[in-house]
Design a protein around this motif. Structure first.
Motif, PDB file in Angstrom:
ATOM      1  N   GLU A   1       0.811  -1.224   0.000  1.00  0.00           N
ATOM      2  CA  GLU A   1       0.000   0.000   0.000  1.00  0.00           C
ATOM      3  C   GLU A   1       0.844   1.274   0.000  1.00  0.00           C
ATOM      4  OE1 GLU A   1      -3.545   0.466   0.244  1.00  0.00           O
ATOM      5  OE2 GLU A   1      -3.538  -1.593  -0.445  1.00  0.00           O
ATOM      6  N   TYR A   2       2.152   1.146   0.138  1.00  0.00           N
ATOM      7  CA  TYR A   2       2.985   2.332   0.330  1.00  0.00           C
ATOM      8  C   TYR A   2       2.873   3.382  -0.774  1.00  0.00           C
ATOM      9  CZ  TYR A   2       6.464   0.428  -2.869  1.00  0.00           C
ATOM     10  OH  TYR A   2       7.099  -0.047  -3.968  1.00  0.00           O
ATOM     11  N   PRO A   3       2.589   3.033  -2.038  1.00  0.00           N
ATOM     12  CA  PRO A   3       2.467   4.103  -3.046  1.00  0.00           C
ATOM     13  C   PRO A   3       1.373   5.119  -2.706  1.00  0.00           C
ATOM     14  CG  PRO A   3       2.742   1.997  -4.140  1.00  0.00           C
ATOM     15  CD  PRO A   3       2.515   1.715  -2.679  1.00  0.00           C
ATOM     16  N   VAL A   4       0.321   4.682  -2.027  1.00  0.00           N
ATOM     17  CA  VAL A   4      -0.752   5.592  -1.614  1.00  0.00           C
ATOM     18  C   VAL A   4      -0.188   6.686  -0.718  1.00  0.00           C
ATOM     19  CG1 VAL A   4      -2.877   5.760  -0.227  1.00  0.00           C
ATOM     20  CG2 VAL A   4      -2.538   3.813  -1.782  1.00  0.00           C
ATOM     21  N   TYR A   5       0.699   6.327   0.193  1.00  0.00           N
ATOM     22  CA  TYR A   5       1.245   7.275   1.160  1.00  0.00           C
ATOM     23  C   TYR A   5       2.302   8.176   0.516  1.00  0.00           C
ATOM     24  CZ  TYR A   5      -1.257   3.749   3.609  1.00  0.00           C
ATOM     25  OH  TYR A   5      -2.241   2.863   3.961  1.00  0.00           O
ATOM     26  N   LEU A   6       2.988   7.664  -0.500  1.00  0.00           N
ATOM     27  CA  LEU A   6       3.909   8.515  -1.257  1.00  0.00           C
ATOM     28  C   LEU A   6       3.132   9.604  -1.982  1.00  0.00           C
ATOM     29  CD1 LEU A   6       6.392   5.941  -2.867  1.00  0.00           C
ATOM     30  CD2 LEU A   6       6.918   7.648  -1.127  1.00  0.00           C
ATOM     31  N   ASP A   7       2.010   9.230  -2.566  1.00  0.00           N
ATOM     32  CA  ASP A   7       1.182  10.190  -3.307  1.00  0.00           C
ATOM     33  C   ASP A   7       0.598  11.275  -2.413  1.00  0.00           C
ATOM     34  OD1 ASP A   7       1.702   8.767  -5.607  1.00  0.00           O
ATOM     35  OD2 ASP A   7      -0.224   7.713  -5.623  1.00  0.00           O
ATOM     36  N   LEU A   8       0.448  10.985  -1.125  1.00  0.00           N
ATOM     37  CA  LEU A   8      -0.127  11.962  -0.197  1.00  0.00           C
ATOM     38  C   LEU A   8       0.890  12.978   0.303  1.00  0.00           C
ATOM     39  CD1 LEU A   8      -2.499   9.605   1.797  1.00  0.00           C
ATOM     40  CD2 LEU A   8      -3.175  11.460   0.264  1.00  0.00           C
ATOM     41  N   GLY A   9       2.153  12.795  -0.047  1.00  0.00           N
ATOM     42  CA  GLY A   9       3.154  13.801   0.267  1.00  0.00           C
ATOM     43  C   GLY A   9       3.802  13.703   1.641  1.00  0.00           C
ATOM     44  N   TYR A  10       3.678  12.589   2.317  1.00  0.00           N
ATOM     45  CA  TYR A  10       4.368  12.441   3.602  1.00  0.00           C
ATOM     46  C   TYR A  10       5.872  12.461   3.356  1.00  0.00           C
ATOM     47  CZ  TYR A  10      -0.144  11.235   5.553  1.00  0.00           C
ATOM     48  OH  TYR A  10      -1.445  11.272   5.944  1.00  0.00           O
ATOM     49  N   ASN A  11       6.634  13.043   4.292  1.00  0.00           N
ATOM     50  CA  ASN A  11       8.076  13.146   4.070  1.00  0.00           C
ATOM     51  C   ASN A  11       8.911  12.549   5.194  1.00  0.00           C
ATOM     52  OD1 ASN A  11       7.744  15.005   6.059  1.00  0.00           O
ATOM     53  ND2 ASN A  11       8.487  16.758   4.894  1.00  0.00           N
ATOM     54  N   GLY A  12       8.267  11.848   6.127  1.00  0.00           N
ATOM     55  CA  GLY A  12       9.001  11.225   7.218  1.00  0.00           C
ATOM     56  C   GLY A  12       8.457   9.846   7.538  1.00  0.00           C
ATOM     57  N   LEU A  13       9.330   8.972   7.987  1.00  0.00           N
ATOM     58  CA  LEU A  13       8.971   7.596   8.321  1.00  0.00           C
ATOM     59  C   LEU A  13       9.567   7.228   9.673  1.00  0.00           C
ATOM     60  CD1 LEU A  13       7.929   4.684   7.580  1.00  0.00           C
ATOM     61  CD2 LEU A  13      10.161   4.338   6.479  1.00  0.00           C
ATOM     62  N   ILE A  14       8.740   6.611  10.503  1.00  0.00           N
ATOM     63  CA  ILE A  14       9.208   6.031  11.762  1.00  0.00           C
ATOM     64  C   ILE A  14       8.808   4.566  11.738  1.00  0.00           C
ATOM     65  CG2 ILE A  14       8.977   5.985  14.282  1.00  0.00           C
ATOM     66  CD1 ILE A  14       8.226   8.994  14.109  1.00  0.00           C
ATOM     67  N   VAL A  15       9.769   3.681  11.956  1.00  0.00           N
ATOM     68  CA  VAL A  15       9.472   2.257  12.059  1.00  0.00           C
ATOM     69  C   VAL A  15       9.704   1.869  13.515  1.00  0.00           C
ATOM     70  CG1 VAL A  15      10.009  -0.074  11.274  1.00  0.00           C
ATOM     71  CG2 VAL A  15      10.165   1.851   9.676  1.00  0.00           C
ATOM     72  N   ASP A  16       8.617   1.580  14.211  1.00  0.00           N
ATOM     73  CA  ASP A  16       8.684   1.174  15.608  1.00  0.00           C
ATOM     74  C   ASP A  16       8.763  -0.353  15.642  1.00  0.00           C
ATOM     75  OD1 ASP A  16       8.555   0.966  18.344  1.00  0.00           O
ATOM     76  OD2 ASP A  16       6.731   2.149  18.555  1.00  0.00           O
ATOM     77  N   GLU A  17       9.627  -0.869  16.483  1.00  0.00           N
ATOM     78  CA  GLU A  17       9.947  -2.298  16.512  1.00  0.00           C
ATOM     79  C   GLU A  17      10.545  -2.694  15.162  1.00  0.00           C
ATOM     80  OE1 GLU A  17      10.185  -3.920  19.182  1.00  0.00           O
ATOM     81  OE2 GLU A  17       9.027  -2.583  20.453  1.00  0.00           O
ATOM     82  N   SER A  18      11.667  -2.076  14.865  1.00  0.00           N
ATOM     83  CA  SER A  18      12.303  -2.209  13.555  1.00  0.00           C
ATOM     84  C   SER A  18      12.810  -3.612  13.252  1.00  0.00           C
ATOM     85  CB  SER A  18      13.449  -1.215  13.418  1.00  0.00           C
ATOM     86  OG  SER A  18      14.470  -1.511  14.353  1.00  0.00           O
ATOM     87  N   THR A  19      12.794  -4.506  14.219  1.00  0.00           N
ATOM     88  CA  THR A  19      13.207  -5.879  13.906  1.00  0.00           C
ATOM     89  C   THR A  19      12.252  -6.519  12.894  1.00  0.00           C
ATOM     90  OG1 THR A  19      12.052  -6.652  15.888  1.00  0.00           O
ATOM     91  CG2 THR A  19      14.435  -6.306  16.064  1.00  0.00           C
ATOM     92  N   THR A  20      11.089  -5.898  12.658  1.00  0.00           N
ATOM     93  CA  THR A  20      10.182  -6.416  11.637  1.00  0.00           C
ATOM     94  C   THR A  20      10.769  -6.277  10.238  1.00  0.00           C
ATOM     95  OG1 THR A  20       9.004  -4.309  11.450  1.00  0.00           O
ATOM     96  CG2 THR A  20       8.088  -5.927  12.969  1.00  0.00           C
ATOM     97  N   ILE A  21      11.819  -5.471  10.086  1.00  0.00           N
ATOM     98  CA  ILE A  21      12.423  -5.290   8.763  1.00  0.00           C
ATOM     99  C   ILE A  21      13.832  -5.869   8.676  1.00  0.00           C
ATOM    100  CG2 ILE A  21      11.013  -3.325   8.077  1.00  0.00           C
ATOM    101  CD1 ILE A  21      13.377  -1.511   8.902  1.00  0.00           C
TER     102      ILE A  21
END
Length: 194
Positions: free
Chosen positions: A79-99
């Motif tokens: 779903e991430y392209p939807v959020y790119l199109d909305l113009g968000y410019n920051g990302l926080i990944v909480d519990e980053s061991t998921t990646i």
């Protein structure tokens, strides 16, 4: 901002804390379980009166107005392209061991999204529960220059293949300090005592 966190943290650790500590920030959860009435309630709390429209339109309106969206990794996947199109410019990944698994679709999607962001932060209690290879996926989204963009290159630079059939990887001699230095250059470590 887009916050990617486990489902269990969405309400208590992000939505309730945001409302408590920064009540002026418009924060919206994104979940496949959201109902039309949930979006109406969120928009009402922001002083926006919207009636007689579809759940998808209400969701879109809430996403366009939100300062922060909070989403779990499974819902973010694909779903991430939807959020790119909305113009968000920051990302926080909480519990980053998921990646930490760089071959998972969630990790790939988050990495691609992170590449488009101006600011990226990861939060975790224990970033490398198994071994030092677990650092790559997490650090790569924060600072691609730390280890480069290729997991294979990272693996062959800091580890040696061995074991039965050559399927295991072992840290090269003295690589611990170099890995730690590169991580230190792009991180802030806070212990419970602090």
């Amino acid at each position: 901002w887009v916050v990617v966190c486990p489902k269990a943290l969405t309400k208590t650790a992000w939505l309730e804390d945001a409302q408590k500590f920064v009540p002026d920030i418009k924060c919206v959860p994104v979940s496949k379980n959201m109902k039309k009435t949930d979006y109406v309630d969120i928009l009402d709390s922001w002083g926006v009166q919207v009636r007689g429209t579809t759940k998808d339109k209400l969701r879109q309106h809430a996403l366009e107005m939100a300062d922060v969206i909070v989403i779990n990794p499974e819902s973010f996947k694909g779903e991430y392209p939807v959020y790119l199109d909305l113009g968000y410019n920051g990302l926080i990944v909480d519990e980053s061991t998921t990646i930490k698994n760089t071959s998972s679709q969630i990790s790939k999607d988050i990495a691609h999204f992170a590449d488009q962001m101006e600011r990226v932060y990861i939060l975790t209690g224990k970033p490398a529960p198994k071994n030092q290879m677990d650092y790559f996926g997490q650090i790569r989204i924060v600072d691609k220059s730390a280890f480069g963009a290729s997991f294979y290159r990272f693996k062959t630079e800091y580890f040696v293949q061995g074991g039965f059939g050559g399927y295991e990887w072992y840290p090269k001699e003295n690589c611990d300090a170099e890995i730690a230095d590169r991580i230190r250059d792009c991180s802030i470590i806070i212990s419970k005592e602090q």
